[in-house]
Design a protein around this motif. Structure first.
Motif, PDB file in Angstrom:
ATOM      1  N   ALA A 116       0.912   3.585  -8.031  1.00  0.00           N
ATOM      2  CA  ALA A 116      -0.137   2.917  -7.258  1.00  0.00           C
ATOM      3  C   ALA A 116      -1.459   2.909  -8.011  1.00  0.00           C
ATOM      4  O   ALA A 116      -1.775   3.846  -8.754  1.00  0.00           O
ATOM      5  N   SER A 117      -2.224   1.867  -7.787  1.00  0.00           N
ATOM      6  CA  SER A 117      -3.522   1.720  -8.430  1.00  0.00           C
ATOM      7  C   SER A 117      -4.639   2.192  -7.503  1.00  0.00           C
ATOM      8  O   SER A 117      -4.623   1.909  -6.305  1.00  0.00           O
ATOM      9  N   SER A 177      -9.102  -2.079  -7.926  1.00  0.00           N
ATOM     10  CA  SER A 177      -8.645  -3.471  -7.898  1.00  0.00           C
ATOM     11  C   SER A 177      -9.817  -4.403  -8.166  1.00  0.00           C
ATOM     12  O   SER A 177     -10.656  -4.614  -7.279  1.00  0.00           O
ATOM     13  N   PHE A 229      -1.159  -0.422  -4.058  1.00  0.00           N
ATOM     14  CA  PHE A 229      -2.515   0.111  -4.071  1.00  0.00           C
ATOM     15  C   PHE A 229      -2.591   1.385  -3.221  1.00  0.00           C
ATOM     16  O   PHE A 229      -1.904   1.505  -2.206  1.00  0.00           O
ATOM     17  N   GLY A 271      -6.557  -8.188  -3.021  1.00  0.00           N
ATOM     18  CA  GLY A 271      -5.722  -8.147  -4.215  1.00  0.00           C
ATOM     19  C   GLY A 271      -5.152  -9.493  -4.579  1.00  0.00           C
ATOM     20  O   GLY A 271      -4.920 -10.358  -3.724  1.00  0.00           O
ATOM     21  N   VAL A 325       0.839  -1.192   0.000  1.00  0.00           N
ATOM     22  CA  VAL A 325       0.000   0.000   0.000  1.00  0.00           C
ATOM     23  C   VAL A 325       0.881   1.250   0.000  1.00  0.00           C
ATOM     24  O   VAL A 325       1.922   1.298   0.668  1.00  0.00           O
ATOM     25  N   VAL A 332      -8.300   2.518  -1.626  1.00  0.00           N
ATOM     26  CA  VAL A 332      -8.809   1.217  -2.062  1.00  0.00           C
ATOM     27  C   VAL A 332      -8.902   0.266  -0.873  1.00  0.00           C
ATOM     28  O   VAL A 332      -9.894  -0.464  -0.697  1.00  0.00           O
TER      29      VAL A 332
END
Length: 333
Positions: free
Chosen positions: A291-292, A295, A208, A231, A185, A212
């Motif tokens: 970072a996303s 997800s 992430f 994830g 994270v 999220v």
């Protein structure tokens, strides 16, 4: 009205959780060491239409959680949800980690969770109501190099939580306990955790955004179950350790150092092992470019039961179709 206690509430995942729970009808208790950051978090809750009580203290001290619980219930009423987020870590090989550093990480990351859970149970069990959410990690199952203290503490949280869960089931208690296993994270911990490697630290991709993760924790609090694996990377690490642990050992021996360390040198900066580092850094760290913010795997984990139901329905429909076709062919014959 929902009353929620959140430890580690001033930064990182904890701060993102505070923001996610903030809203009309929400009454939040915020535990962390840095009072100024807690005040900033509380202002965000109030701006979102909720209310918050600032409860500064170190969760390594059991009196912090007990005192905080008393104050929160005196202000807002019975606690519905307790979320244990607080953690510290040391990035170093085992041979360069001191006994005192191991003790400190254990006291905050493991015993801090125990202390919060005990304070929650003291109030929830007599009412037969409440949800406890433990913030874990895929590293509770699959330890990695350079983070032995943190991995061991999260593994201890897992063992503690599994024992507690069986006791609640034995007692037919309506109190729930859920463990949420996190992936990498984007939080500020990589810039203030104690680092004895001489290199700047980084999370191991995929990474992430904390929002999220906060969404998933919010979902877990209101839809409790045994565990959530957040994830595909977390699920892969956990399953790999169950299926081929020796292979995972060798893979991490080859990649675990370079995956966590950059080429940039880092020495003599403040760390938060014993004292908080000043400044309100919010929830995110410096890795947002990598970072996303979404997800599909986390969404699938949250909606597992519905997806399984749809799968069963689809399988039933397929079987019915095949049976009808077979019967039609038999009549023709």
């Amino acid at each position: 009205m929902t009353v929620v206690m959140i430890s580690g509430a001033s930064a990182g995942v904890g701060r993102a959780v505070v923001r996610r729970f903030a809203g009309p009808g929400m009454k939040l208790g915020l535990i962390a060491r840095d009072e100024a950051r807690l005040e900033a978090a509380a202002q965000e809750v109030r701006a979102a239409g909720g209310d918050a009580l600032v409860l500064p203290g170190d969760v390594a001290d059991p009196e912090t959680s007990e005192r905080a619980a008393e104050q929160l219930e005196a202000a807002f009423g019975p606690i519905d949800i307790w979320i244990n987020v607080a953690m510290v870590t040391v990035l170093a090989p085992v041979a360069r980690t001191t006994a005192e550093e191991y003790r400190r990480v254990t006291e905050v990351t493991y015993l801090g969770t125990v202390h919060g859970t005990l304070a929650a149970l003291k109030r929830m069990r007599p009412r037969n109501h409440g949800a406890i959410v433990q913030i874990g990690s895929a590293l509770a199952y699959r330890s990695i190099p350079l983070q032995s203290a943190y991995c061991a503490a999260k593994a201890a949280v897992l063992g503690f939580t599994e024992s507690l869960r069986t006791e609640l089931l034995h007692d037919q208690s309506a109190v729930t306990v859920t463990m949420v296993q996190l992936p990498a994270v984007n939080t500020p911990q990589f810039d203030w955790a104690r680092n004895k490697t001489g290199h700047r630290a980084q999370p191991v991709p995929p990474i992430f955004e904390p929002e999220v993760i906060a969404d998933a924790i919010h979902h877990a609090a209101f839809h409790p179950r045994r565990e959530y694996w957040l994830g595909f990377s977390a699920a892969k690490a956990i399953v790999a350790d169950k299926v081929a642990p020796a292979l995972a050992d060798r893979y991490l021996a080859a990649t675990g150092y370079s995956g966590q360390l950059t080429d940039a040198a880092e020495r003599d900066r403040p760390d938060n092992l014993y004292e908080s580092v000043p400044g309100d850094v919010g929830a995110r760290g410096r890795f947002s470019d990598r970072a996303s913010g979404t997800s599909p795997a986390i969404w699938a984990s949250e909606h597992r039961d519905a997806l399984l139901g749809l799968g069963a329905l689809a399988a039933t429909g397929l079987a019915a179709g095949l049976l009808a076709r077979a019967m039609k062919g038999r009549r023709r014959g």
